[in-house]
Design a protein around this motif. Sequence first.
Motif, PDB file in Angstrom:
ATOM      1  N   LEU A 143       0.844  -1.194   0.000  1.00 28.32           N
ATOM      2  CA  LEU A 143       0.000   0.000   0.000  1.00 28.32           C
ATOM      3  C   LEU A 143       0.879   1.243   0.000  1.00 28.32           C
ATOM      4  O   LEU A 143       1.931   1.290   0.637  1.00 28.32           O
ATOM      5  CB  LEU A 143      -0.905   0.015   1.225  1.00 28.32           C
ATOM      6  N   GLY A 144       0.412   2.268  -0.725  1.00 26.91           N
ATOM      7  CA  GLY A 144       1.182   3.501  -0.827  1.00 26.91           C
ATOM      8  C   GLY A 144       0.918   4.430   0.344  1.00 26.91           C
ATOM      9  O   GLY A 144       0.100   4.154   1.230  1.00 26.91           O
ATOM     10  N   GLU A 145       1.605   5.535   0.336  1.00 19.69           N
ATOM     11  CA  GLU A 145       1.411   6.561   1.357  1.00 19.69           C
ATOM     12  C   GLU A 145       0.066   7.260   1.144  1.00 19.69           C
ATOM     13  O   GLU A 145      -0.303   7.542  -0.002  1.00 19.69           O
ATOM     14  CB  GLU A 145       2.528   7.603   1.283  1.00 19.69           C
ATOM     15  N   PRO A 146      -0.681   7.533   2.198  1.00 25.92           N
ATOM     16  CA  PRO A 146      -1.947   8.273   2.029  1.00 25.92           C
ATOM     17  C   PRO A 146      -1.678   9.698   1.568  1.00 25.92           C
ATOM     18  O   PRO A 146      -0.632  10.265   1.881  1.00 25.92           O
ATOM     19  CB  PRO A 146      -2.566   8.250   3.429  1.00 25.92           C
ATOM     20  N   ASN A 147      -2.653  10.257   0.817  1.00 31.28           N
ATOM     21  CA  ASN A 147      -2.482  11.651   0.416  1.00 31.28           C
ATOM     22  C   ASN A 147      -2.739  12.578   1.610  1.00 31.28           C
ATOM     23  O   ASN A 147      -3.039  12.108   2.706  1.00 31.28           O
ATOM     24  CB  ASN A 147      -3.370  12.004  -0.788  1.00 31.28           C
ATOM     25  N   VAL A 148      -2.653  13.869   1.401  1.00 29.20           N
ATOM     26  CA  VAL A 148      -2.694  14.835   2.512  1.00 29.20           C
ATOM     27  C   VAL A 148      -3.954  14.672   3.365  1.00 29.20           C
ATOM     28  O   VAL A 148      -3.895  14.637   4.600  1.00 29.20           O
ATOM     29  CB  VAL A 148      -2.616  16.287   1.969  1.00 29.20           C
ATOM     30  N   ASN A 149      -5.125  14.571   2.719  1.00 35.97           N
ATOM     31  CA  ASN A 149      -6.386  14.476   3.461  1.00 35.97           C
ATOM     32  C   ASN A 149      -6.441  13.239   4.348  1.00 35.97           C
ATOM     33  O   ASN A 149      -6.907  13.290   5.483  1.00 35.97           O
ATOM     34  CB  ASN A 149      -7.573  14.471   2.502  1.00 35.97           C
ATOM     35  N   TYR A 150      -6.001  12.120   3.793  1.00 31.95           N
ATOM     36  CA  TYR A 150      -6.122  10.856   4.513  1.00 31.95           C
ATOM     37  C   TYR A 150      -4.997  10.623   5.516  1.00 31.95           C
ATOM     38  O   TYR A 150      -5.030   9.659   6.274  1.00 31.95           O
ATOM     39  CB  TYR A 150      -6.217   9.696   3.521  1.00 31.95           C
ATOM     40  N   LYS A 151      -4.001  11.496   5.522  1.00 36.84           N
ATOM     41  CA  LYS A 151      -2.944  11.388   6.533  1.00 36.84           C
ATOM     42  C   LYS A 151      -3.441  11.854   7.896  1.00 36.84           C
ATOM     43  O   LYS A 151      -3.173  11.235   8.919  1.00 36.84           O
ATOM     44  CB  LYS A 151      -1.730  12.234   6.115  1.00 36.84           C
ATOM     45  N   SER A 152      -4.178  12.965   7.906  1.00 33.13           N
ATOM     46  CA  SER A 152      -4.588  13.568   9.172  1.00 33.13           C
ATOM     47  C   SER A 152      -5.912  13.032   9.708  1.00 33.13           C
ATOM     48  O   SER A 152      -6.030  12.721  10.883  1.00 33.13           O
ATOM     49  CB  SER A 152      -4.665  15.089   9.022  1.00 33.13           C
ATOM     50  N   ASN A 153      -6.932  12.910   8.842  1.00 32.99           N
ATOM     51  CA  ASN A 153      -8.261  12.481   9.305  1.00 32.99           C
ATOM     52  C   ASN A 153      -8.853  11.428   8.361  1.00 32.99           C
ATOM     53  O   ASN A 153      -9.853  11.688   7.684  1.00 32.99           O
ATOM     54  CB  ASN A 153      -9.208  13.682   9.395  1.00 32.99           C
ATOM     55  N   PRO A 154      -8.254  10.241   8.289  1.00 31.24           N
ATOM     56  CA  PRO A 154      -8.745   9.240   7.328  1.00 31.24           C
ATOM     57  C   PRO A 154     -10.185   8.815   7.570  1.00 31.24           C
ATOM     58  O   PRO A 154     -10.953   8.664   6.624  1.00 31.24           O
ATOM     59  CB  PRO A 154      -7.785   8.057   7.511  1.00 31.24           C
ATOM     60  N   PHE A 155     -10.576   8.654   8.855  1.00 27.99           N
ATOM     61  CA  PHE A 155     -11.937   8.199   9.151  1.00 27.99           C
ATOM     62  C   PHE A 155     -12.971   9.211   8.679  1.00 27.99           C
ATOM     63  O   PHE A 155     -13.935   8.862   7.989  1.00 27.99           O
ATOM     64  CB  PHE A 155     -12.104   7.943  10.652  1.00 27.99           C
ATOM     65  N   PHE A 156     -12.784  10.477   9.042  1.00 29.62           N
ATOM     66  CA  PHE A 156     -13.785  11.494   8.721  1.00 29.62           C
ATOM     67  C   PHE A 156     -13.768  11.871   7.241  1.00 29.62           C
ATOM     68  O   PHE A 156     -14.800  12.244   6.682  1.00 29.62           O
ATOM     69  CB  PHE A 156     -13.597  12.715   9.614  1.00 29.62           C
ATOM     70  N   ASN A 157     -12.611  11.753   6.587  1.00 29.82           N
ATOM     71  CA  ASN A 157     -12.588  11.958   5.137  1.00 29.82           C
ATOM     72  C   ASN A 157     -13.337  10.835   4.422  1.00 29.82           C
ATOM     73  O   ASN A 157     -14.038  11.077   3.443  1.00 29.82           O
ATOM     74  CB  ASN A 157     -11.150  12.045   4.626  1.00 29.82           C
ATOM     75  N   GLY A 158     -13.198   9.624   4.938  1.00 29.52           N
ATOM     76  CA  GLY A 158     -13.981   8.509   4.400  1.00 29.52           C
ATOM     77  C   GLY A 158     -15.464   8.702   4.648  1.00 29.52           C
ATOM     78  O   GLY A 158     -16.309   8.393   3.802  1.00 29.52           O
ATOM     79  N   PHE A 159     -15.798   9.247   5.826  1.00 28.57           N
ATOM     80  CA  PHE A 159     -17.189   9.537   6.202  1.00 28.57           C
ATOM     81  C   PHE A 159     -17.828  10.485   5.186  1.00 28.57           C
ATOM     82  O   PHE A 159     -18.926  10.224   4.675  1.00 28.57           O
ATOM     83  CB  PHE A 159     -17.201  10.155   7.599  1.00 28.57           C
ATOM     84  N   VAL A 160     -17.149  11.587   4.874  1.00 27.44           N
ATOM     85  CA  VAL A 160     -17.677  12.566   3.917  1.00 27.44           C
ATOM     86  C   VAL A 160     -17.675  11.994   2.496  1.00 27.44           C
ATOM     87  O   VAL A 160     -18.583  12.272   1.711  1.00 27.44           O
ATOM     88  CB  VAL A 160     -16.868  13.883   3.986  1.00 27.44           C
ATOM     89  N   GLU A 161     -16.682  11.166   2.175  1.00 32.12           N
ATOM     90  CA  GLU A 161     -16.613  10.533   0.852  1.00 32.12           C
ATOM     91  C   GLU A 161     -17.835   9.649   0.601  1.00 32.12           C
ATOM     92  O   GLU A 161     -18.297   9.495  -0.523  1.00 32.12           O
ATOM     93  CB  GLU A 161     -15.333   9.697   0.741  1.00 32.12           C
ATOM     94  N   GLY A 162     -18.367   9.063   1.681  1.00 33.99           N
ATOM     95  CA  GLY A 162     -19.558   8.217   1.570  1.00 33.99           C
ATOM     96  C   GLY A 162     -20.785   8.974   1.094  1.00 33.99           C
ATOM     97  O   GLY A 162     -21.739   8.373   0.586  1.00 33.99           O
ATOM     98  N   TYR A 163     -20.789  10.309   1.248  1.00 35.46           N
ATOM     99  CA  TYR A 163     -21.900  11.119   0.717  1.00 35.46           C
ATOM    100  C   TYR A 163     -22.074  10.881  -0.790  1.00 35.46           C
ATOM    101  O   TYR A 163     -23.193  10.934  -1.318  1.00 35.46           O
ATOM    102  CB  TYR A 163     -21.615  12.617   0.898  1.00 35.46           C
TER     103      TYR A 163
END
Length: 428
Positions: free
Chosen positions: A168-188
């Motif tokens: 697996l690669g390095e997460p981008n900027v958004n997913y480095k700091s708040n992966p759970f909540f970025n995934g939460f909003v992505e689910g929209y």
Amino acid sequence: MNKDNIIIGFMLFALFFGAGNLIYPPVLGIEAGTSYFTAISGFVITGVGLPLLAVTAISYVKNDARELADKVHPLFGLIFTSVVYLAIGPFFGIPRAATVGYEMSIEPFKTGSLSLLIFTTFFFILVFILSLNPSKVVNQIGKYLTPLLLLVITALIVGGFFLLNEPLGEPNVNYKSNPFFNGFVEGYLTMDAIAALAFGIIVVNAYRERGIHSSQAIVKETLKSGLITGIGLIAVYGSIGWIGAKMGQHGSFENGGDILSFAADTIFGEFGVILLGIIVALACFTTSIGLVVACGQFFSKVTPVPYKWLVLIVTMVSYIIANQGLNTILNFSVPVLVFIYPIAIVLIILTFLNKMFHGSPYVYRFAILFTAFISLYDGLKEFGVPLNWANPYVAKLPFFGIGLGWILPAIVGVIFGLIITQLKEQKR
């Protein structure tokens, strides 16, 4: 758990498992990288859990989502439900389905600049013709296509687990700091929670046809069916997201369709790309017909325009928007969904808490109003509208940095509504 729960659970799975939703988990996977499991957990809450809650919320009413939204105000009920149908219909849902079909079936073979126009022209002519007289033939095709699509996706998943061995690669900027909540909003972006407000009555009617009429019994059975649906969706989204995470070392991709086509080519070769493309395109076709029919039927109830003219309008608008391309549609859908989703979430939660405040319209109104202020701000910011005058104030809200700044205003709205309700009762 009985046979009816299983049948309705699979029916609900087929409604949510639209081919258009396949494009989001791979993008999340490739962007989240080593933070994938945390990110997909957030995605599952809004992409799976929230739609199932929405369906259960509809089981509390007798008719449809408009009755749910009418608790705020009849005018709000009409406007909000119309916005929901426009979002899942001609503005985003239908054009997205058409362009995903194109991206998966035609685009991998680089057929020229006019290929999207030619594809969508034939696609929407057929959609229009079949939507005028929706027949059991389309439903039967859909019944066979969903299992077939699931079979091909399963083959892709199995092949991916064995043949994609890259780290697996390095997460981008958004997913480095708040992966759970970025995934939460992505689910929209799946649009399933607002689609569930439109589709939920199908589940309720399915149980009524089986002789279950008690509201409590319908809620209970809906939850059982939702469990089956949820397990299926989590398995599919989690697996194709994992494929995306494994594709991070293979270069950059324009969208999720591009990722899945490349994965199919890597695992099964050109035959895999063709097979996946054909099935996804057909699944998108039947989904589009279903959405055109749903929009036509809804707007024929609330406007004097005849059904056939509404079908023509919905098809034409969808055709025009589809020709802007998938990436453009996705870019424009994000701000609108960022605005709509918090309102839908609060409406769904209030439905479950309805007895606690005796269905007071003031609680609904102020909670939705305060939520809408912040979600409108978030939506406008996503559109790129400068709101410098408001930034210092809104930025102070709890959870604002993770896209959930609307939570405190919603709670304040509930409290304010309760106070107004109490004052009104004292006056009486």
